[in-house]
Motif scaffolding. Structure first.
Motif: not given
Length: 796
Positions: A152-154, A163-169
């Protein structure tokens, strides 16, 4: 050729060949994916953009969660750690709030290994890369037993206010037993439960039937493998009519060398009856000009008796009483052919990579035949024939139309997405084009491009430009990075100010143009028009310089609607609220932005900027995609009395050419400097004392100009097009970059990159059509921007 894995010293772009026993998976930011690991397999997780946590769930026999099934093998990158997360912060929360497609994939993946989603609620995750990890940090774990692993990339939705954008792993699986796992090609996960699922072995063919309405997927199992395809309507064969797909008819009706997902997506037979629709295509390069390979081809090459697709097709179609042919007309999927300037058809290795596919839908009950081409005497199959997979899915499934893009040559393909405003735009038009990985409207059914154009010039128009690439540039060295990488002087920007600028290579050639938003002293937002390399390039420069800064992609967190035209201020003033410390809509200055909301203090969070791409007074409204439909509704409700209409890309192109606004791939490329692109004003060489990338080259290019962007006014009503040559006699002195018929000026205008000294206003030239010499259109160099050259309207 083998691509070395992250952490190794060499990077080879192009075909993703990872070597035996290595698999690569993309984990969407804010989402998750499920991987099956055997005992001894190693899982490596890479964070390409930095600051993105990773959490793992391990499920062993019986579906029980146990983080002890994974052994932490190593961590690369400062500031990270690996630990067991406490129960107050379960990974299940992140997965259950993940994008819908990710949640479905996770659920399906767990069900395949006998685990239900309920088991995740009490699961304890192992957390990796937790903290302010730099870009390209990685961690490794080893499976101590056979297990199912949720990666997961929570991360939650990023508000428009920050805010902080969720990004890909990126997850790499290194199999302990490559030989055992490599007996069969690793195929992509089925798009749904298939009703047929079979492999066409290399150098063979197979006939199969697909009922009307069903979907079928042709998959290149190992990459660089052609597959000839042909089909017949069952009803025609039963009537004794052998009417197969006709490439010539198809090209004529579709106006393209090969149909593609979208409005012009069908293949036809000689009766002009559509038989097949292209729904998804991850490659975009196929052949409709040549026959399937045949005995004569190999004989002429010096290989008599070579197995060939035509003979294979003949054998497969014989049970259906289809007469054999010496050379089968076919749709040659993944065959990489083009026509060169000498009108010669040439080919090269296919663009397809392992797992690439074409998804089609049967428009009639069909008899189909597909091959795995046997050619091993040229580059058609990368010199190595391999297998093709075919899957058929029942009609009850639904798949969205999509092409695929790769941000860089060695990136994974990503299917076309829908913007947050798509539910509103799709209700008003069926005419969409792919732009930077998203579907955008060309024009709207009730209006058309000309009416939309006039609405923008005389009242107001709104256009969805969400695909513009957004990057959050944050950290102590954010200002230094931007000052080093863009041509403008960002040190002079105040908080809340925007500047239009260019990014250049050390040679002075442009990478992209775009805007820099200064949010605070250490927070910037870069918005560029190109596919996304500018963000990667910024990150590369930060790493090269050793800066303490992060560059994170927020494109999927911020979608934007441009509201443009004389009435735009009045419309937005009725619907947008700003805090007392922020400017109101009426107070907002040109190239400034405000933190705003829809309606009131509790309304939808927005960023409102006084920017645009039309040459008119205008604004851009940025919001989270989940809020986009409500934002659209509020703006159009307020705009209805003021003549607001939706606008597509066709009208936008007319507007931006009139205003002299440049477009990547037209007015500039990496061989074009800002002076040649007509935006020399973005390079303040006299006032920007700090060094920046490309500065030395730009000094030389400024002082020794070779070409300049100019305006042309053409005679007659035939517009100039991209690439049309511009001549003085036999001398080729320029090249048209964009052209249109201007409704408001009632003139035929074009932008042209012109060789000096023919850039002087009043110079008579000719625009070449056909071969550039057989047909000429008289033209004259004129002042540009053509419309409102002093920008009084946009500044009003």
């Amino acid at each position: 050729m083998t691509l070395l894995l992250p952490g190794e010293s060499e990077v080879v772009p192009g075909l993703m060949l990872l070597g035996p026993g290595v698999e690569r998976y993309r984990v969407t930011g804010g989402g998750a994916t499920v991987l099956a690991l055997d005992a001894g397999d190693e899982l490596e997780v890479v964070d390409p953009e930095g600051c993105q946590p990773c959490e793992l769930l391990a499920f062993g026999a019986g579906g029980h969660s146990d983080p002890g099934l994974l052994e932490v093998a190593g961590l690369k990158g400062a500031g990270g750690n690996a630990r067991t997360a406490d129960g107050s912060d379960p990974v299940a929360v992140g997965i259950l709030s993940a994008p819908l497609h990710d949640a479905r994939r996770v659920r399906a993946g767990l069900e395949r290994v006998g685990i239900d989603m309920g088991a995740m609620q009490a699961a304890t995750p192992l957390r990796l890369l937790d903290g302010d990890t730099p870009a390209n940090s990685s961690a490794r774990v080893t499976a101590l037993d056979d297990l199912a692993c949720v990666v997961a990339a929570p991360g939650g939705a990023m508000s428009a206010h920050g805010g902080v954008p969720p990004t890909d792993l990126i997850a790499y699986v290194h199999r302990r037993d490559p030989a055992g796992n490599g007996a069969e090609p690793l195929l992509p996960t089925p798009l749904a439960d298939p009703s047929q699922d079979f492999i066409i072995l290399a150098s063979t063919a197979r006939a199969y039937q697909v009922p009307k309405g069903d979907w079928f997927q042709v998959v290149d199992a190992e990459g660089r493998q052609c597959s000839d395809f042909q089909c017949f309507a069952v009803a025609d064969l039963e009537a004794g009519n052998e009417l197969c797909l006709d490439a010539t008819i198809t090209r004529s009706l579709m106006g393209a060398s090969c149909p593609a997902p979208g409005l012009y997506s069908k293949f036809f037979n000689a009766k002009m009856q559509p038989l097949v629709e292209v729904v998804q295509d991850t490659v975009g390069r196929h052949d409709t000009f040549n026959t399937a390979c045949n005995a004569r081809y190999y004989e002429e090459m010096g290989y008599p008796g070579h197995v060939n697709c035509t003979d294979n097709i003949n054998r497969e179609l014989d049970p259906y009483n289809v007469a054999p042919r010496r050379g089968w007309e076919a749709i040659n999927f993944f065959y990489n052919t083009q026509v060169d300037d000498a009108n010669q058809i040439y080919f090269d290795e296919p663009w397809s990579r392992p797992g690439d596919y074409v998804l089609l839908r049967a428009l009639e009950d069909l008899v189909c035949v597909s091959t795995a081409c046997p050619c091993d005497v040229d580059a058609a199959n990368g010199w190595n024939p391999t297998d093709i997979a075919v899957r058929v899915y029942p009609a009850a499934n639904m798949f969205k139309k999509a092409t695929a893009i790769r941000m860089t040559a060695d990136s994974e393909a990503q299917l076309t997405k829908e913007t947050g405003f798509h539910s509103r735009t799709a209700a008003l038009t069926r005419s969409f084009s792919e732009y930077c990985g998203y579907w955008l409207a060309d024009h709207y059914t009730a209006h058309g491009a000309t009416e939309e154009y006039w609405a923008c010039r005389q009242a107001a128009a709104a256009i969805d430009l969400s695909p513009l690439r957004k990057y959050e540039v944050t950290g102590p060295d954010a200002e230094l990075l931007m000052q080093t990488c863009v041509t403008r002087n960002v040190r002079k920007l105040a908080d809340g100010q925007v500047v239009y600028t260019a990014l250049c290579h050390p040679t002075g050639g442009m990478i992209d143009d775009g805007t820099v938003f200064r949010i605070t002293r250490q927070n910037f937002r870069w918005i560029g028009g190109q596919l996304g390399y500018s963000g990667i390039w910024l990150r590369e420069q930060a790493e090269r310089m050793g800066l303490d800064v992060w560059v994170r992609n927020s494109t999927e967190q911020l979608h934007n609607l441009q509201v443009q035209g004389p009435n735009s201020r009045r419309i937005l003033d009725e619907v947008i609220w700003t805090r007392p410390d922020q400017p109101t809509v009426s107070e907002l200055g040109w190239f400034r932005f405000a933190i705003a909301r829809i309606g009131d203090y509790d309304g939808i969070p927005l960023v409102l900027s006084r920017t645009g791409y039309t040459g008119e007074l205008g604004y851009e409204v940025f919001c989270h995609p989940s809020d986009a439909p409500a934002v659209w509704d509020a703006i159009f409700e307020a705009g209805a009395p003021h003549g607001l209409v939706p606008m597509g890309l066709s009208a936008l192109d007319m507007l931006r050419i009139e205003a002299g606004l440049v477009f990547a791939g037209h007015e500039f490329c990496d061989q074009t400097d800002p002076y040649e692109a007509g935006i020399g004003f973005t390079v303040p060489l006299k006032t920007k004392e700090d060094d920046f990338i490309g500065r030395d080259a730009l000094f030389d290019r400024r002082d020794n100009p070779q070409r300049r962007l100019v305006g042309l006014e053409l005679e007659g009503g035939e517009p100039a097009g991209l690439g049309d040559g511009v001549y003085v006699g036999r001398n080729h002195v320029g090249e048209v970059t964009s052209g249109t018929i201007s409704p408001i000026l009632r003139k035929n205008i074009a932008l042209c990159r012109m060789t000096l000294p023919y850039n002087e206003i009043g110079t008579a030239v000719e625009v070449g059509k056909l071969d550039g010499h057989e047909k000429r259109i008289a033209a004259e160099v004129v002042r540009f921007p053509f419309y409102d050259p002093d920008k009084s309207r946009v500044r009003s």
